[in-house]
Design a protein around this motif. Structure first.
Motif, PDB file in Angstrom:
ATOM      1  N   MET A  26      49.618  40.113  43.907  1.00 37.63           N
ATOM      2  CA  MET A  26      48.435  40.098  43.071  1.00 37.63           C
ATOM      3  C   MET A  26      47.333  39.377  43.828  1.00 37.63           C
ATOM      4  SD  MET A  26      48.134  38.521  39.310  1.00 37.63           S
ATOM      5  CE  MET A  26      46.888  39.062  38.233  1.00 37.63           C
ATOM      6  N   GLY A  27      46.161  39.920  43.745  1.00 38.34           N
ATOM      7  CA  GLY A  27      45.042  39.302  44.444  1.00 38.34           C
ATOM      8  C   GLY A  27      43.736  39.891  43.965  1.00 38.34           C
ATOM      9  N   LEU A  28      42.713  39.527  44.651  1.00 39.68           N
ATOM     10  CA  LEU A  28      41.370  39.957  44.310  1.00 39.68           C
ATOM     11  C   LEU A  28      40.861  40.813  45.461  1.00 39.68           C
ATOM     12  CD1 LEU A  28      38.907  39.569  42.406  1.00 39.68           C
ATOM     13  CD2 LEU A  28      38.276  37.661  43.853  1.00 39.68           C
ATOM     14  N   SER A  29      40.429  42.019  45.159  1.00 39.98           N
ATOM     15  CA  SER A  29      39.939  42.879  46.232  1.00 39.98           C
ATOM     16  C   SER A  29      38.421  43.016  46.223  1.00 39.98           C
ATOM     17  CB  SER A  29      40.588  44.255  46.150  1.00 39.98           C
ATOM     18  OG  SER A  29      40.258  44.881  44.931  1.00 39.98           O
ATOM     19  N   SER A  30      37.803  42.930  45.052  1.00 41.44           N
ATOM     20  CA  SER A  30      36.348  43.043  44.984  1.00 41.44           C
ATOM     21  C   SER A  30      35.853  42.609  43.610  1.00 41.44           C
ATOM     22  CB  SER A  30      35.908  44.487  45.245  1.00 41.44           C
ATOM     23  OG  SER A  30      36.390  45.328  44.223  1.00 41.44           O
ATOM     24  N   GLY A  31      34.554  42.416  43.515  1.00 42.58           N
ATOM     25  CA  GLY A  31      33.934  42.120  42.233  1.00 42.58           C
ATOM     26  C   GLY A  31      33.326  43.390  41.671  1.00 42.58           C
ATOM     27  N   MET A  32      32.753  43.296  40.477  1.00 41.79           N
ATOM     28  CA  MET A  32      32.106  44.473  39.898  1.00 41.79           C
ATOM     29  C   MET A  32      30.746  44.683  40.558  1.00 41.79           C
ATOM     30  SD  MET A  32      30.569  43.515  36.106  1.00 41.79           S
ATOM     31  CE  MET A  32      29.546  44.961  35.928  1.00 41.79           C
ATOM     32  N   ARG A  33      30.199  45.835  40.362  1.00 43.35           N
ATOM     33  CA  ARG A  33      28.857  46.142  40.868  1.00 43.35           C
ATOM     34  C   ARG A  33      27.858  45.174  40.230  1.00 43.35           C
ATOM     35  NH1 ARG A  33      26.853  51.155  42.741  1.00 43.35           N
ATOM     36  NH2 ARG A  33      28.908  51.992  42.267  1.00 43.35           N
ATOM     37  N   GLY A  34      26.821  44.820  40.949  1.00 46.44           N
ATOM     38  CA  GLY A  34      25.824  43.879  40.448  1.00 46.44           C
ATOM     39  C   GLY A  34      24.894  44.501  39.432  1.00 46.44           C
ATOM     40  N   THR A  35      25.396  44.739  38.229  1.00 49.82           N
ATOM     41  CA  THR A  35      24.605  45.330  37.152  1.00 49.82           C
ATOM     42  C   THR A  35      24.623  44.399  35.938  1.00 49.82           C
ATOM     43  OG1 THR A  35      26.514  46.569  36.337  1.00 49.82           O
ATOM     44  CG2 THR A  35      25.080  47.704  37.898  1.00 49.82           C
ATOM     45  N   ASP A  36      23.897  44.789  34.881  1.00 53.43           N
ATOM     46  CA  ASP A  36      23.832  43.954  33.675  1.00 53.43           C
ATOM     47  C   ASP A  36      25.219  43.519  33.222  1.00 53.43           C
ATOM     48  OD1 ASP A  36      21.101  44.085  33.550  1.00 53.43           O
ATOM     49  OD2 ASP A  36      21.008  45.448  31.842  1.00 53.43           O
ATOM     50  N   GLY A  37      25.337  42.232  32.944  1.00 47.95           N
ATOM     51  CA  GLY A  37      26.591  41.678  32.457  1.00 47.95           C
ATOM     52  C   GLY A  37      27.484  41.119  33.542  1.00 47.95           C
ATOM     53  N   ALA A  38      27.123  41.344  34.803  1.00 44.86           N
ATOM     54  CA  ALA A  38      27.921  40.789  35.900  1.00 44.86           C
ATOM     55  C   ALA A  38      27.574  39.315  36.089  1.00 44.86           C
ATOM     56  CB  ALA A  38      27.650  41.545  37.195  1.00 44.86           C
TER      57      ALA A  38
END
Length: 78
Positions: free
Chosen positions: A1-13
């Motif tokens: 388990m790990g982190l591969s990326s964040g969400m796109r930089g849009t509203d609510g991020a």
């Protein structure tokens, strides 16, 4: 388990996280309700966890930790 990326930089991020007087403060793009965390928010979150002594330099959350308890309670059933 790990982190591969964040969400796109849009509203609510979550794009910024600050540690203010021992409390984590989150800022979202568009000042919207939090949806997820974008890449820059992930970096800020890690820095804030280190500064607030919730995270050690190896990247582990401290075992006896109110923040860990907070997330554990909310992740039930996930």
């Amino acid at each position: 388990m790990g982190l591969s990326s964040g969400m796109r930089g849009t509203d609510g991020a979550v794009d910024r996280v600050d540690c203010q007087a021992g409390t984590l403060a989150f800022h979202t793009i568009g000042d919207s309700r939090i949806k997820e965390v974008c890449g820059s928010g992930i970096v800020d979150f890690i820095v804030a966890l280190l500064k607030s002594n919730h995270l050690d330099t190896s990247g582990r959350l401290h075992k006896k930790n109110a923040l860990l308890d907070y997330f554990a309670e909310r992740s039930q059933g996930c």
